[in-house]
Design a protein around this motif. Sequence first.
Motif, PDB file in Angstrom:
ATOM      1  N   LEU A 216       0.827  -1.216   0.000  1.00 41.27           N
ATOM      2  CA  LEU A 216       0.000   0.000   0.000  1.00 41.27           C
ATOM      3  C   LEU A 216       0.859   1.263   0.000  1.00 41.27           C
ATOM      4  CD1 LEU A 216      -2.767  -1.114   2.553  1.00 41.27           C
ATOM      5  CD2 LEU A 216      -2.997  -0.914   0.057  1.00 41.27           C
ATOM      6  N   ALA A 217       2.097   1.135   0.509  1.00 42.70           N
ATOM      7  CA  ALA A 217       3.002   2.304   0.561  1.00 42.70           C
ATOM      8  C   ALA A 217       3.447   2.712  -0.843  1.00 42.70           C
ATOM      9  CB  ALA A 217       4.199   1.997   1.448  1.00 42.70           C
ATOM     10  N   GLY A 218       3.311   1.782  -1.794  1.00 46.96           N
ATOM     11  CA  GLY A 218       3.566   2.099  -3.201  1.00 46.96           C
ATOM     12  C   GLY A 218       4.960   2.608  -3.495  1.00 46.96           C
ATOM     13  N   ASN A 226       3.942   1.263  -7.367  1.00 47.89           N
ATOM     14  CA  ASN A 226       2.528   1.275  -6.981  1.00 47.89           C
ATOM     15  C   ASN A 226       1.860  -0.035  -7.390  1.00 47.89           C
ATOM     16  OD1 ASN A 226       2.735   3.905  -5.948  1.00 47.89           O
ATOM     17  ND2 ASN A 226       2.485   4.749  -8.032  1.00 47.89           N
ATOM     18  N   PHE A 227       0.884  -0.463  -6.568  1.00 48.76           N
ATOM     19  CA  PHE A 227       0.146  -1.686  -6.848  1.00 48.76           C
ATOM     20  C   PHE A 227      -1.338  -1.359  -6.945  1.00 48.76           C
ATOM     21  CE2 PHE A 227       3.331  -5.018  -6.218  1.00 48.76           C
ATOM     22  CZ  PHE A 227       4.331  -4.328  -5.542  1.00 48.76           C
ATOM     23  N   ASN A 228      -2.075  -2.191  -7.670  1.00 52.60           N
ATOM     24  CA  ASN A 228      -3.526  -2.090  -7.719  1.00 52.60           C
ATOM     25  C   ASN A 228      -4.088  -3.254  -6.905  1.00 52.60           C
ATOM     26  OD1 ASN A 228      -6.058  -1.256  -8.423  1.00 52.60           O
ATOM     27  ND2 ASN A 228      -5.982  -2.041 -10.520  1.00 52.60           N
ATOM     28  N   MET A 229      -5.349  -3.133  -6.460  1.00 41.90           N
ATOM     29  CA  MET A 229      -5.947  -4.230  -5.690  1.00 41.90           C
ATOM     30  C   MET A 229      -7.232  -4.705  -6.357  1.00 41.90           C
ATOM     31  SD  MET A 229      -7.514  -4.518  -1.885  1.00 41.90           S
ATOM     32  CE  MET A 229      -9.120  -4.965  -2.481  1.00 41.90           C
ATOM     33  N   ARG A 230      -7.453  -6.001  -6.310  1.00 34.51           N
ATOM     34  CA  ARG A 230      -8.701  -6.589  -6.788  1.00 34.51           C
ATOM     35  C   ARG A 230      -9.166  -7.628  -5.761  1.00 34.51           C
ATOM     36  NH1 ARG A 230      -9.018  -3.086  -9.696  1.00 34.51           N
ATOM     37  NH2 ARG A 230      -9.210  -2.921 -11.977  1.00 34.51           N
ATOM     38  N   TRP A 231     -10.475  -7.763  -5.543  1.00 31.28           N
ATOM     39  CA  TRP A 231     -11.000  -8.845  -4.702  1.00 31.28           C
ATOM     40  C   TRP A 231     -12.360  -9.246  -5.263  1.00 31.28           C
ATOM     41  CZ3 TRP A 231      -8.903 -12.432  -2.089  1.00 31.28           C
ATOM     42  CH2 TRP A 231      -9.675 -13.262  -1.270  1.00 31.28           C
ATOM     43  N   MET A 232     -12.444 -10.460  -5.888  1.00 32.43           N
ATOM     44  CA  MET A 232     -13.650 -10.865  -6.619  1.00 32.43           C
ATOM     45  C   MET A 232     -14.612 -11.662  -5.735  1.00 32.43           C
ATOM     46  SD  MET A 232     -12.838  -9.641  -9.596  1.00 32.43           S
ATOM     47  CE  MET A 232     -13.763 -10.432 -10.905  1.00 32.43           C
TER      48      MET A 232
END
Length: 323
Positions: A216-218, A226-232
């Motif tokens: 999250l600190a990217g 930087n990261f993206n987040m997904r949760w399906m």
Amino acid sequence: MQPLRQYLATNNIEPSLITLIDVLAIACKDIAFRLQQGAMSGILGSAGEENVQGETQKKLDVISNDLLKNYLLASGVVKALASEEEETIVSGNEAGSYLVCFDPLDGSSNIDINSMVGTIFSIFSAAEGSAVNEKSFLQPGRQQLAAGYVLYGPSVMLVLTTGDGVQMYTLDQRIGEFVLTNDHVVIPEETKEFAVNMSNQRFWAEPKQRYVEDLLAGSEGPRAKNFNMRWMAAMVADVHRILCRGGIFTYPWDSRDPDKAGKLRLMYEANPMGFLVEQAGGKAYTDKMPILDIEPEHIHQRVPVFLGAANEVTTCVEYHQSS
Ligand code: AFP
């Protein structure tokens, strides 16, 4: 595009295993039809029963489980099966060559909102001659003969490994066949996305908290990007995204129910998905070891899961091993 049975036959897969995989594909085409009927068919919503997991079953959980059981037991090649929805194993044909574990409808909480769900399956060899019991199923995931899932999405896709890489098939509704659409699936090395249910963050062990904090600190943090987040909320959908465009999926132990090793089940979620991910060049670990090396203790055993791009899983597990 080659239909499923033709591709398997040209790749020297044992004919009885082709029969089994084809039966699974037929059962999932039937499930896909019920799902697409949705609200028109009165089969949405809760079945009003609890399963062995203590979870309230959806009507389609029960329907999917019954369809898979009936098709598999009628195939003649299944010695016994184990399902998320069945407390004990279900015996089939004594002369059958295979044991099948499955989660009939993974992501059930998504059914009533018309979101992604899937069927996950894992196939082991059945020892000839000996009587079948739960112990027959307790084989490490590395001994799977085949594993896969059907994702009921905008298109219905079958993703399969028989130990020689990962192939993707798409259901061609015109001819009612799964046709080969990717014969060599490889997880991209570079991770840009992580999948975790962030609402559980305060319950995670410290290493997991630190790992996600650093994501999250990217670009200003220790990961310097930087990261993206997904949760399906459906493992099949998250794993499918990872097979297609990389990333990491995690469902760690948490303190909400400390005696539970994790939420996901080894035999019909972690093992089959771990086999697919490893065959696509990725890794699938608990916080300690490769999932496929676990010696199972019972058919509904739960494990923590970190799977996806090999280098990102290595990084994530190192947070746990260095703590
Ligand atoms: P359900 O099948 O009960 O919806 O659970 C799905 C699942 O086992 C897995 O497919 C998801 O990744 C995970 O649980 C979602 O769990 P949360 O609802 O705790 O996010």
